[in-house]
Design an enzyme around this catalytic site. Structure first.
Site, PDB file in Angstrom:
ATOM      1  N   ASP A  54      40.052  41.988  39.731  1.00 15.54           N
ATOM      2  CA  ASP A  54      39.199  41.693  40.899  1.00 15.54           C
ATOM      3  C   ASP A  54      39.572  42.546  42.118  1.00 15.54           C
ATOM      4  OD1 ASP A  54      38.661  39.683  39.120  1.00 15.54           O
ATOM      5  OD2 ASP A  54      38.791  38.066  40.559  1.00 15.54           O
ATOM      6  N   GLU A 274      31.981  32.202  40.412  1.00 18.28           N
ATOM      7  CA  GLU A 274      33.149  32.927  40.902  1.00 18.28           C
ATOM      8  C   GLU A 274      32.805  33.951  41.977  1.00 18.28           C
ATOM      9  OE1 GLU A 274      36.342  32.326  38.379  1.00 18.28           O
ATOM     10  OE2 GLU A 274      35.478  33.757  36.956  1.00 18.28           O
TER      11      GLU A 274
HETATM   12  C1  FRU Z   1      37.565  36.277  38.446  1.00 19.07           C
HETATM   13  C2  FRU Z   1      38.718  35.318  38.635  1.00 19.07           C
HETATM   14  C3  FRU Z   1      38.758  34.808  40.039  1.00 19.07           C
HETATM   15  C4  FRU Z   1      40.210  34.497  40.231  1.00 19.07           C
HETATM   16  C5  FRU Z   1      40.876  35.597  39.420  1.00 19.07           C
HETATM   17  C6  FRU Z   1      42.175  35.217  38.793  1.00 19.07           C
HETATM   18  O1  FRU Z   1      37.830  37.355  37.603  1.00 19.07           O
HETATM   19  O2  FRU Z   1      38.633  34.269  37.707  1.00 19.07           O
HETATM   20  O3  FRU Z   1      37.928  33.682  40.238  1.00 19.07           O
HETATM   21  O4  FRU Z   1      40.539  34.512  41.573  1.00 19.07           O
HETATM   22  O5  FRU Z   1      39.967  35.974  38.422  1.00 19.07           O
HETATM   23  O6  FRU Z   1      42.760  36.303  38.131  1.00 19.07           O
END
Ligand code: FRU
Length: 452
Positions: A54, A274
């Site tokens: 991310d 998300e």
């Molecule tokens: C999206 C996610 C986010 C979280 C992160 C954890 O890819 O699930 O919601 O913050 O990855 O690695």
């Protein structure tokens, strides 16, 4: 809770909140307008020593990408690239990278170096550069020093950082001060203790301002009492209760927020909305979230995809884009090649960045990755920036109109190549969208390479 208060809770939190419904989600289907081309590995990853997933820009209060002495900065979740990719969430660290041209990125280092960020690891967030100070919003996941990993999630802020540049590049330096900004209240936002079914969510803060007011969006869940009438009484569906939360800073102080009721929920539909974020264009509020194939409630089929909703005001009646909410997804024969999309306004288009997830993998479930030999789990994980996808926003409709290189995040005035499609033209048919009926899942079709 007695029945009366359950009803009140439902009235307020489920029925009055704009909803992504099962009827909408039943229309999710790949088409020429929403599928990105197959992704192949780039010549070189962002950083060979790191898995990177991310990602988000350091921005100014007005949402524009901060340019500091000619540099732009991205923050990203990262771990050692020696780690099995499935384990990365357990040790995620926020690192920064910088670039002058939006194409070549240089690794800076861990953002919070020299301080003790909250949580046993840090998950996604957003970053504000205001008056020379870096405000790094993040998800504090678990508790610092915990003996066993927990999934407690709190929305946290590291503030006090500053940016230094010289001929050698850019550095983000402390001292940092860490604090918890928000925790779920159990009424509008589900707590860990209330959660049933999959992992609850209270994470991914996204800073933005609208009309002079200061907000954080975040991913959450709506409490749905066990014996409520929601989802036609279907208890299994009721466990899926994702929402897009919002908090406001009444004074504009970027370090003091109060919870407000959610903007949107997906009760009976999906557990995880998300990394919510917004593009506001000509009075239309485009709200985007990423979600997974496996987080849809029983009876619904979705994809790992970017989903979107539009309304005429921030707290408006969000309607799913394209009828179903599906905006951008992966091809059927590489269904997990990208994830965690972020759409950014760029002239007539939205430029959508993501990370390069599992490639050369056409199984219907990501769970199957765990059955691959470890060397294959490592080989098939991208762990770097994906090609940027160009998206045309047209009222309540969207369509994919091109791609750029891996990690190419164009400068604001950069001219883009001709799009694949201009309004008024027929949509070109791209053959890799759907499996042939007879041999679905049997192998890879002849696919077009990305043009980046
Ligand atoms: C999206 C996610 C986010 C979280 C992160 C954890 O890819 O699930 O919601 O913050 O990855 O690695």
């Amino acid at each position: 809770m007695n029945l009366e208060s359950d009803d009140l809770l439902l009235d307020r939190d489920v029925h009055d909140t704009p909803a992504w419904t099962r009827a909408h989600a039943a229309g999710i289907e790949r088409s020429d307008e929403n599928v990105a081309p197959i992704i192949y590995p780039p010549d070189a990853p962002l950083d060979p020593d790191l898995h990177v997933w991310d990602t988000w820009f350091l921005r100014r209060r007005d949402g524009s990408v901060a340019e500091i002495d000619g540099y732009r900065v991205i923050f990203a979740l990262s771990s050692s690239s020696a780690l099995l990719p499935g384990k990365r969430h357990d040790v995620a660290t926020i690192r920064y990278f910088y670039s002058r041209d939006g194409r070549e990125w240089t690794t800076g280092g861990p953002v919070f170096e020299g301080s003790e960020p909250l949580g046993s690891r840090q998950w996604a967030g957003s970053a504000l550069y205001d008056d020379g100070e870096v405000f790094a919003y993040y998800t504090a996941s678990g508790r610092r020093g915990e003996a066993e990993l927990t999934y407690t999630q709190r929305i946290a802020l590291g503030r006090g950082g500053s940016v230094e540049t010289d001929g050698d590049g850019l550095r983000i330096v402390g001292p940092w001060e860490h604090s918890v900004l928000l925790e779920p209240d159990g009424e509008r936002y589900e707590t860990e203790a209330q959660s049933r079914g999959m992992t609850y969510t209270f994470r991914d803060p996204w800073f933005f301002e609208d009309d002079g007011r200061t907000y954080l969006l975040f991913e959450a869940n709506t409490p749905v009492p066990e014996d409520s009438a929601a989802c036609g009484g279907d208890a299994a569906q009721r466990e899926f209760n994702g929402s897009v939360g919002i908090a406001e800073s009444p004074t504009g102080d970027p370090a003091a927020f109060e919870l407000r009721p959610p903007l949107l929920d997906a009760v009976c539909v999906n557990q995880e909305l998300e990394r919510p974020h917004l593009i506001v264009r000509d009075g239309t509020y485009y709200l985007f979230v990423s979600s997974h194939d496996h987080t849809f409630a029983p009876g619904l089929d979705g994809y790992d995809a970017l989903y979107g909703f539009a309304a005429d005001s921030l707290r408006g009646d969000y309607e799913p884009l394209n009828g179903s909410g599906l905006v951008l997804t992966n091809p059927w024969n590489a269904p997990f090649q990208a994830y965690s999309w972020l759409a950014d306004d760029h002239g007539d288009e939205a430029l959508v960045t993501a990370f390069f997830n599992y490639f050369d993998f056409d199984r219907p479930s990501l769970d199957d990755v765990a059955h691959l030999p470890e060397s294959e789990q490592l080989r098939r994980f991208g762990g770097t920036l994906a090609p940027t996808v160009r998206l045309r926003l047209d009222g309540r409709r969207t369509r994919v109109v091109g791609t750029l290189d891996h990690g190419h995040l164009p400068l604001p005035d950069e001219e883009l190549p001709e799009p694949w499609w201009e309004p008024g033209e027929d949509v070109p048919v791209r053959e890799y969208l759907t499996p042939p009926e007879a041999d679905a899942g049997d192998g890879l079709l002849d696919v077009a390479e990305t043009d980046g």
